[in-house]
Write an enzyme that holds these catalytic residues in place. Sequence first.
Site, PDB file in Angstrom:
ATOM      1  N   ARG A  41       8.896  39.591 -56.761  1.00 13.50           N
ATOM      2  CA  ARG A  41       8.186  38.860 -55.708  1.00 13.50           C
ATOM      3  C   ARG A  41       6.665  38.914 -55.894  1.00 13.50           C
ATOM      4  O   ARG A  41       5.931  38.061 -55.405  1.00 13.50           O
ATOM      5  CB  ARG A  41       8.569  39.404 -54.336  1.00 13.50           C
ATOM      6  N   TYR A  43      -5.936  19.030 -41.879  1.00 13.08           N
ATOM      7  CA  TYR A  43      -4.579  18.614 -42.232  1.00 13.08           C
ATOM      8  C   TYR A  43      -3.663  18.861 -41.014  1.00 13.08           C
ATOM      9  O   TYR A  43      -3.627  19.983 -40.486  1.00 13.08           O
ATOM     10  CB  TYR A  43      -4.163  19.460 -43.433  1.00 13.08           C
ATOM     11  N   ASP A  60     -10.358  24.637 -46.194  1.00 13.61           N
ATOM     12  CA  ASP A  60      -9.304  24.002 -46.990  1.00 13.61           C
ATOM     13  C   ASP A  60      -9.990  23.104 -48.029  1.00 13.61           C
ATOM     14  O   ASP A  60     -10.598  22.092 -47.696  1.00 13.61           O
ATOM     15  CB  ASP A  60      -8.378  23.190 -46.076  1.00 13.61           C
ATOM     16  N   LYS A  87      -1.225  19.331 -54.944  1.00  9.06           N
ATOM     17  CA  LYS A  87      -1.938  18.077 -55.143  1.00  9.06           C
ATOM     18  C   LYS A  87      -2.448  18.003 -56.591  1.00  9.06           C
ATOM     19  O   LYS A  87      -1.658  17.960 -57.507  1.00  9.06           O
ATOM     20  CB  LYS A  87      -3.043  17.945 -54.096  1.00  9.06           C
TER      21      LYS A  87
HETATM   22  C1  PLP Z   1      -1.061  18.587 -48.716  1.00  6.09           C
HETATM   23  C2  PLP Z   1      -2.086  19.400 -48.053  1.00  6.09           C
HETATM   24  C3  PLP Z   1      -1.792  20.673 -47.588  1.00  6.09           C
HETATM   25  C4  PLP Z   1      -0.395  21.248 -47.623  1.00  6.09           C
HETATM   26  O1  PLP Z   1       0.107  21.390 -48.897  1.00  6.09           O
HETATM   27  P1  PLP Z   1       1.699  21.526 -49.125  1.00  6.09           P
HETATM   28  O2  PLP Z   1       1.802  22.121 -50.452  1.00  6.09           O
HETATM   29  O3  PLP Z   1       2.244  20.141 -49.013  1.00  6.09           O
HETATM   30  O4  PLP Z   1       2.215  22.427 -48.047  1.00  6.09           O
HETATM   31  C5  PLP Z   1      -2.792  21.407 -47.010  1.00  6.09           C
HETATM   32  N1  PLP Z   1      -4.037  20.916 -46.898  1.00  6.09           N
HETATM   33  C6  PLP Z   1      -4.361  19.689 -47.333  1.00  6.09           C
HETATM   34  C7  PLP Z   1      -5.749  19.197 -47.175  1.00  6.09           C
HETATM   35  C8  PLP Z   1      -3.403  18.889 -47.918  1.00  6.09           C
HETATM   36  O5  PLP Z   1      -3.725  17.654 -48.330  1.00  6.09           O
END
Ligand code: PLP
Length: 384
Positions: free
Chosen positions: A49, A102, A174, A199
């Site tokens: 883990r 988000y 973020d 992303k």
């Molecule tokens: C997509 C996204 C997330 C979440 O990511 P996941 O891997 O889909 O949980 C968080 N913050 C932003 C700005 C995003 O575009």
Amino acid sequence: MTDRKLPTSLIHLPGAPDRRTVNPPIERASTLLFETEETLYGPKPTYGRLGLQVHRELEEALCLVEGADFAQLAPSGLTACAMSIASIVRSGDHILISDSLYGPTRRFCERRLASMGVTSTRFAPRATDALEGLVKENTTAIFLEVPGSLTFEVSDTPAIVRLAKERGLKTVLDNTWGAGIHYRPLDFGVDISVQALTKYPVGHADAFGGAVLTRDKALAGRIGATAEDWGLSLGPEDAYAALRGMRTLPTRLQAHERAGLIVSEWLQTHEKVYQVLNPALPSHPDHAIWQRDFSGSNGLFGVILKPCSKTSLDKMIGSLSLFRLGFSWGGFESLLIPCGEQLNRMDSDWTAQMPGPLLRLHIGLEDTDDLIAELDRALAHLTE
Ligand SMILES: *Cc1c(COP(=O)(O)O)cnc(C)c1O
């Protein structure tokens, strides 16, 4: 080695051991085996883990990109957001969250954290001056996302960090849009930078991942403890996908940026388009802040159309074939979603100032001539 440029270092990670293969092996393991009883309890990792070589190299790549000293991996971007904030608050605290966070992160704060006795207040991402008035006695942190999801508002991060430091608040940002390549929050004094690796780092729409990054050793300890307490880890296949993506991230991002600008500029002059929400365009209201703080953009931006009927919008969207309909972004493919209903802003300002529907576009790695030709044909459906 320190004078190497980032794209070189991401390909030749200084911490990677010599081996016969270019890439680290994907080790699928819960149990790790030990030669002797003495080594069973340390040093770590003593259990799958905690991650193995792929994870260590991914952490190193992420630290390089963000200028961080510590990286904690998470199974998704959303868990990384949740973990970062859960690591720095306790019951009774109050936090400030950007109104353009988000959506699922706002939901985490307003539903999950609230149920654990942590309250939150949203702030308008551009209203830096109003922020101080929202700080309460029990406020402990500010959660930003720059630029914000869907609306691409760019907060004045250095000014917000200044306020946070004066008031003894932690800051979390973020950084999924900037991906660390174009934006380095820790350089501005932000305490914790968070990314959805799902992303651009993964870049192929086929894996999940998240990362929480910091330079602060004490904070890193608290973040690590949160991952430990919740038993969160990133699977080896997903970690491998993210590490593989990191090698080409600067190159891919450059291509997305170039294509994103070409399509944004084209859309901006189109008669059916009211406004393009891309901070890299000089017409964007936050362009000056973006230019000061970012070193580049990417393929993700918003478009507000002029008023049109639902029927003609449906026809327009239905006619697309290169732009696919789907959530997420950062892969090699172009995507488009109508996203007005996701806005859910605290004040009605945003919806009130939009004369027509809001779309979000991700410009993939297709040729921009083809993408523009398709958009041109599609926009022609907006006849009413
Ligand atoms: C997509 C996204 C997330 C979440 O990511 P996941 O891997 O889909 O949980 C968080 N913050 C932003 C700005 C995003 O575009």
